[in-house]
Design an enzyme around this catalytic site. Structure first.
Site, PDB file in Angstrom:
ATOM      1  N   ASP A  49      55.360  32.490  35.815  1.00 33.36           N
ATOM      2  CA  ASP A  49      55.293  31.603  37.000  1.00 33.36           C
ATOM      3  C   ASP A  49      54.876  30.186  36.610  1.00 33.36           C
ATOM      4  OD1 ASP A  49      52.607  32.342  36.508  1.00 33.36           O
ATOM      5  OD2 ASP A  49      52.086  32.308  38.643  1.00 33.36           O
ATOM      6  N   SER A  80      28.506  36.331  51.773  1.00 34.98           N
ATOM      7  CA  SER A  80      29.379  37.362  51.198  1.00 34.98           C
ATOM      8  C   SER A  80      28.698  38.711  51.292  1.00 34.98           C
ATOM      9  CB  SER A  80      29.676  37.045  49.724  1.00 34.98           C
ATOM     10  OG  SER A  80      30.074  38.236  49.061  1.00 34.98           O
ATOM     11  N   GLY A 134      37.035  42.899  39.945  1.00 35.14           N
ATOM     12  CA  GLY A 134      37.479  42.550  38.590  1.00 35.14           C
ATOM     13  C   GLY A 134      38.775  43.243  38.212  1.00 35.14           C
ATOM     14  N   GLY A 136      41.941  42.388  38.727  1.00 34.40           N
ATOM     15  CA  GLY A 136      43.144  41.600  38.458  1.00 34.40           C
ATOM     16  C   GLY A 136      44.153  41.703  39.591  1.00 34.40           C
ATOM     17  N   LEU A 137      43.712  42.111  40.782  1.00 36.67           N
ATOM     18  CA  LEU A 137      44.623  42.163  41.934  1.00 36.67           C
ATOM     19  C   LEU A 137      44.486  40.878  42.747  1.00 36.67           C
ATOM     20  CD1 LEU A 137      44.208  45.893  43.061  1.00 36.67           C
ATOM     21  CD2 LEU A 137      45.983  44.909  41.604  1.00 36.67           C
ATOM     22  N   GLU A 176      42.150  26.370  41.829  1.00 39.04           N
ATOM     23  CA  GLU A 176      42.092  27.029  40.514  1.00 39.04           C
ATOM     24  C   GLU A 176      42.253  26.017  39.378  1.00 39.04           C
ATOM     25  OE1 GLU A 176      41.697  30.230  39.626  1.00 39.04           O
ATOM     26  OE2 GLU A 176      41.921  31.213  41.568  1.00 39.04           O
ATOM     27  N   ASP A 188      50.254  34.037  42.690  1.00 39.61           N
ATOM     28  CA  ASP A 188      49.288  34.810  43.480  1.00 39.61           C
ATOM     29  C   ASP A 188      49.087  34.180  44.856  1.00 39.61           C
ATOM     30  OD1 ASP A 188      49.133  36.144  41.119  1.00 39.61           O
ATOM     31  OD2 ASP A 188      47.124  35.453  40.599  1.00 39.61           O
ATOM     32  N   TYR A 240      44.059  33.066  28.911  1.00 38.61           N
ATOM     33  CA  TYR A 240      45.106  32.578  29.811  1.00 38.61           C
ATOM     34  C   TYR A 240      45.515  31.136  29.477  1.00 38.61           C
ATOM     35  CZ  TYR A 240      47.740  32.066  34.110  1.00 38.61           C
ATOM     36  OH  TYR A 240      48.745  31.864  35.014  1.00 38.61           O
TER      37      TYR A 240
END
Ligand code: GLA
Length: 412
Positions: A49, A80, A134, A136-137, A176, A188, A240
């Site tokens: 992407d 939260s 954690g 990764g979804l 991000e 995402d 990454y």
């Protein structure tokens, strides 16, 4: 995001009850509006992407919820439930360094949207999510789009320009990339913004356009399992950004070759086709491997969409297996836990194929499975994974859900 302190129920009704009483406990008795943003899986098209490729993700039905209501405090009061943490940001927001906790995702999106004409007003916001931690979804992009839809509904409009869904998606990406310094692509945030129940999407990341693709897995007698390695994945400490830089080097090198031949340079690595793979021969071997993954993965996306459309599930499974091999050997982003869970799935009777999903380095894999074999496949994966690693696998059937938005029934 950081470790969880409170076990939030996965069941939506129970989660909303807890969220509602947490909201009241922190901010008092008042009417609040309910918002939701999903998590996502990517079926195929990984790490392309940010190389102008097509990807094939879908939004899930699990995600992040918020109750939000105006306050008189001229401040954003944020709670939260997962972390049992409360933070306050006074208005106007200052654009200095991003906070080093979950509120960085919230404030980053609000900063970005302020530039697009949405002025922050005092709000009380309580957030709770049922995405495995954690995993990764995309819990971060889910939180970002959640904040996007809250701002869209409750902030003050300072311009006549209509704010589009793509603006919300881009605010998440800005958060991000620019605010938090993680150089992710658009996938995402985009699928979480535009997801549609029962559908995946072919997303053209260069044109920022999508086309919905009905999954109709039940009619095909199949389902997609999400397999959580329970090995945490953090983009911040992953490789990454390094992979992204290697792709930029590959593109530069290939464009140099093009210029030498008197041809025009291309914009993206995915503008090169599988017929041109032999061009990689002269490149540094590591850079060549990265580029080979990108170019072959881009071709696998269309092959997968065609296989789904023709209900060729054996072929679809093979494409998943090929994708995993490429991510393991050429792109080198899998690791022992992802490899173990994928191999466990691939060796199960009734599993067409499996691969890691998302950034890699831990997190989740997906498997395409025959519906009537689901229980046996899950039992097999759990057994083999426990034998091969120090963790237990968590397996859930993935359901394609809708994108981010307000939920009509307020929970309190
Ligand atoms: C993460 C990023 C996405 C994408 C995937 C890999 O999820 O946020 O932009 O690059 O990794 O395909």
């Amino acid at each position: 995001m950081e470790a969880r302190h409170h076990q939030v129920p996965t069941d939506e009704k129970a989660l909303l009850e807890e969220l509602s009483s947490a909201f009241r406990a922190h901010f008092g008795e008042k009417a609040a509006r309910l918002f939701f943003a999903p998590s996502r899986i990517n079926i195929i098209g990984e790490h392309i992407d940010y190389n102008g490729g097509n990807v094939f993700p879908c939004a899930l039905t699990i995600g992040t919820y918020a109750l939000a209501a105006p306050n008189e405090e001229n401040a954003l009061r944020l709670y939260s439930l997962n972390l049992d943490a409360e933070n306050t940001a006074t208005l106007p927001l200052n654009e200095e360094k991003a906070p080093d906790d979950w509120t960085g995702y919230v404030l980053g999106v609000f900063h970005a949207l302020e530039q697009k004409g949405l002025k922050p007003v005092g709000l009380d916001i309580a957030v709770a999510g049922n995405i495995p931690n954690g995993s990764g979804l995309s819990s971060s992009a889910s939180l970002e789009l959640l904040c996007g839809v809250i701002a869209e509904a409750l902030f003050e409009k300072t311009t006549d320009e209509t704010l589009t869904r793509l603006d919300l998606v881009e605010a998440g990406v800005w958060c991000e990339n620019e605010y938090l310094g993680v150089h992710t692509g658009i996938m995402d945030q985009y699928v979480i913004g535009f997801g549609k129940a029962g559908h995946a999407m072919r997303l053209d990341t260069a044109a920022k356009q999508h086309e919905y693709v009905p999954l109709e897995l039940e009619a095909k007698g199949a389902c997609i399992l999400v397999l959580n390695t329970n090995k945490r994945r953090e983009l911040k400490d992953s490789k990454y950004n390094e992979r992204r830089a290697e792709c930029a080097t590959a593109l530069k090198e290939l464009n140099r070759l093009l210029r030498e031949k008197g041809e025009a340079p291309r914009e993206f690595l995915c503008d090169f086709s599988e017929d041109e793979l032999n061009w990689l021969d002269g490149l540094d071997p590591v850079i060549a491997k990265r580029a080979r993954h990108v170019i072959t993965e881009n071709a696998r996306v269309q092959a997968m969409i065609d296989a789904f459309a023709d209900s060729r599930l054996e072929d679809a499974g093979q494409i998943l297996n090929d994708g995993h091999r490429s991510l393991r050997d050429d792109y080198e982003v899998t690791g022992p836990h992802l490899d173990a869970i994928v191999e466990a799935a691939q060796s199960a009777e009734g599993c067409y194929g499996a691969r890691m999903t998302g950034a890699g380095f831990g997190g989740c894999a997906i498997a395409l499975v025959r519906q009537d074999a689901v229980d046996a496949v899950i039992a097999h994966i759990k057994k083999i994974y426990a034998e091969k690693t120090d963790r237990t696998a968590e397996c859930l059937i993935s359901l394609a859900g809708d994108g981010a938005g307000e939920r009509v029934v307020a929970a309190n």
